[in-house]
Design a protein around this motif. Structure first.
Motif, PDB file in Angstrom:
ATOM      1  N   HIS A 146       0.815  -1.207   0.000  1.00 26.87           N
ATOM      2  CA  HIS A 146       0.000   0.000   0.000  1.00 26.87           C
ATOM      3  C   HIS A 146       0.856   1.267   0.000  1.00 26.87           C
ATOM      4  N   ASN A 150       0.756   4.015  -3.004  1.00 29.26           N
ATOM      5  CA  ASN A 150       0.512   5.439  -2.772  1.00 29.26           C
ATOM      6  C   ASN A 150       1.528   6.308  -3.503  1.00 29.26           C
ATOM      7  N   PHE A 214      -6.176  -5.599  -4.087  1.00 30.78           N
ATOM      8  CA  PHE A 214      -5.529  -4.308  -4.225  1.00 30.78           C
ATOM      9  C   PHE A 214      -6.317  -3.354  -5.115  1.00 30.78           C
ATOM     10  N   SER A 217      -8.625  -2.013  -2.582  1.00 27.74           N
ATOM     11  CA  SER A 217      -8.076  -1.306  -1.431  1.00 27.74           C
ATOM     12  C   SER A 217      -7.205  -0.099  -1.770  1.00 27.74           C
ATOM     13  N   PHE A 218      -6.401  -0.183  -2.821  1.00 23.51           N
ATOM     14  CA  PHE A 218      -5.467   0.911  -3.108  1.00 23.51           C
ATOM     15  C   PHE A 218      -6.150   2.267  -3.258  1.00 23.51           C
ATOM     16  N   TYR A 221      -7.249   3.462   0.346  1.00 21.74           N
ATOM     17  CA  TYR A 221      -6.105   3.771   1.195  1.00 21.74           C
ATOM     18  C   TYR A 221      -5.368   5.020   0.714  1.00 21.74           C
TER      19      TYR A 221
END
Length: 262
Positions: A146, A150, A214, A217-218, A221
Motif C-alpha cells: 500500500h 501510494n 488491491f 483497497s489501493f 487507502y
C-alpha cells in the motif's frame, strides 16, 4: 502535490518513508525464517513470537518517534490510522479471503507445529485452516504494497491524463504486487510450508484473483489523510477498511464463479 513522490501532508509523508525503510527489514526476517527452516523447527509459540516480532515494529517505532515529525495526537496521526486500516483489511484478507485461495487455487499451508488458527466458519469448505501467524505477516506485506502504491499513484496522477487513467493505474500496480507475491510464494524452496495443489490454475489466474484485494483497497487507502485539511476520523478509517474488504469479497466471489466455469 506538484508531482512529488511523497504526500504533501507532512504527517503522512514521514510515515510512508518509514514504511519503505522498514520493508527490507521484514523481508530479511521472512527470508531467514523460510530459508533456514525455522518455520518448521519452531513450535507454535516460537512462530507467533517471530510473526508478531516482525510486525509490531511497524506500529511501535512510529509511535515512539512520531513526536519528532507531527503534532497530531496519536489517535489522529497518520501512522495510527494507516496501521488501523491495514489491520481491518488484513483481517478480512485472512479470515474470509483465504478460503477462496484454498478452494479455487488449492493453496495449502503446511505448519504441523501450529496449533493456533483462525478463519471463517461458513465461508469455504473448511478443509483448510489459516494459522494465526499469517495475520501478522500479512500486515507488513500489505504495509509495503500500500505504501509503494501510494507513492507511485501520486506521481502518476500528476502526469497528463493521470487522474483520468487512475483506475487503470490502480489495476496495473495491484496486478504487479499480486504477481510478484504469487511468483515468490510458488517457490520450491518454501514448498515444505506453502504450495498450490492446483498449480496450473494458480499460474493462469492466481495473480488476477489476488489482485482483486488491491484493486479494491489501493484507491481507498490512497485518499486516507492525503490532504492535511481533509483528515479522516477513526470511524472513517475503519469504514474505509471495511468498504475495501466488502468490495474484495464481491470480486473474489465473482472470480471464483468465473474460474470455476472455465
Amino acid at each position: 502535490m506538484g508531482g512529488t513522490w511523497f504526500s504533501g501532508n507532512p504527517d503522512k509523508a514521514w510515515v510512508e518513508k518509514f514504511f519503505l525503510l522498514y520493508s527490507p527489514v521484514w523481508m530479511a526476517s521472512m527470508a531467514m525464517m523460510m530459508l533456514t527452516g525455522w518455520d518448521q523447527a519452531f513450535d507454535d509459540t516460537g512462530l507467533l513470537l517471530h510473526a508478531f516480532g516482525t510486525t509490531l515494529p511497524a506500529l511501535i517505532i512510529p509511535a515512539l518517534i512520531a513526536c519528532r515529525y507531527t503534532t497530531q495526537p496519536w489517535y489522529d496521526a497518520y501512522w495510527f490510522k494507516a496501521n488501523l486500516y491495514l489491520i481491518v483489511f488484513g483481517f478480512f484478507g485472512n479470515y474470509f479471503g483465504s478460503e477462496y485461495f484454498f478452494d479455487v487455487l488449492g493453496m495449502v499451508y503446511v505448519y504441523p507445529n501450529v496449533t493456533t488458527n483462525l478463519d471463517a466458519t461458513l465461508v469455504g469448505t473448511g478443509t483448510r485452516q489459516v494459522p494465526l501467524i499469517m495475520y501478522a505477516y500479512t500486515h507488513v506485506y500489505f504495509m509495503t504494497y500500500h505504501a509503494t502504491a501510494n507513492i507511485v499513484l501520486r506521481r502518476l496522477r500528476a502526469l497528463p491524463l493521470g487522474t483520468v487513467l487512475f483506475p487503470l493505474l490502480v489495476f496495473a500496480i495491484g496486478y504487479f504486487w499480486a504477481w510478484a507475491e504469487t511468483k515468490a510464494m510458488a517457490n520450491p524452496l518454501i514448498a515444505q510450508s506453502f504450495y498450490y495443489q492446483k498449480m496450473d490454475v494458480m499460474l493462469a489466474w492466481g495473480s488476477a484473483i489476488y489482485a482483486t484485494y488491491f484493486i479494491a483497497s489501493f484507491p481507498v487507502y490512497y485518499f486516507l489523510d492525503e490532504m492535511r485539511e481533509r483528515r479522516w476520523s477513526l470511524v472513517q478509517t475503519v469504514a474505509g477498511g471495511l468498504s475495501a474488504s466488502m468490495l474484495t469479497f464481491y470480486m473474489l466471489d465473482l472470480a471464483a464463479r468465473w474460474v470455476g466455469s472455465l
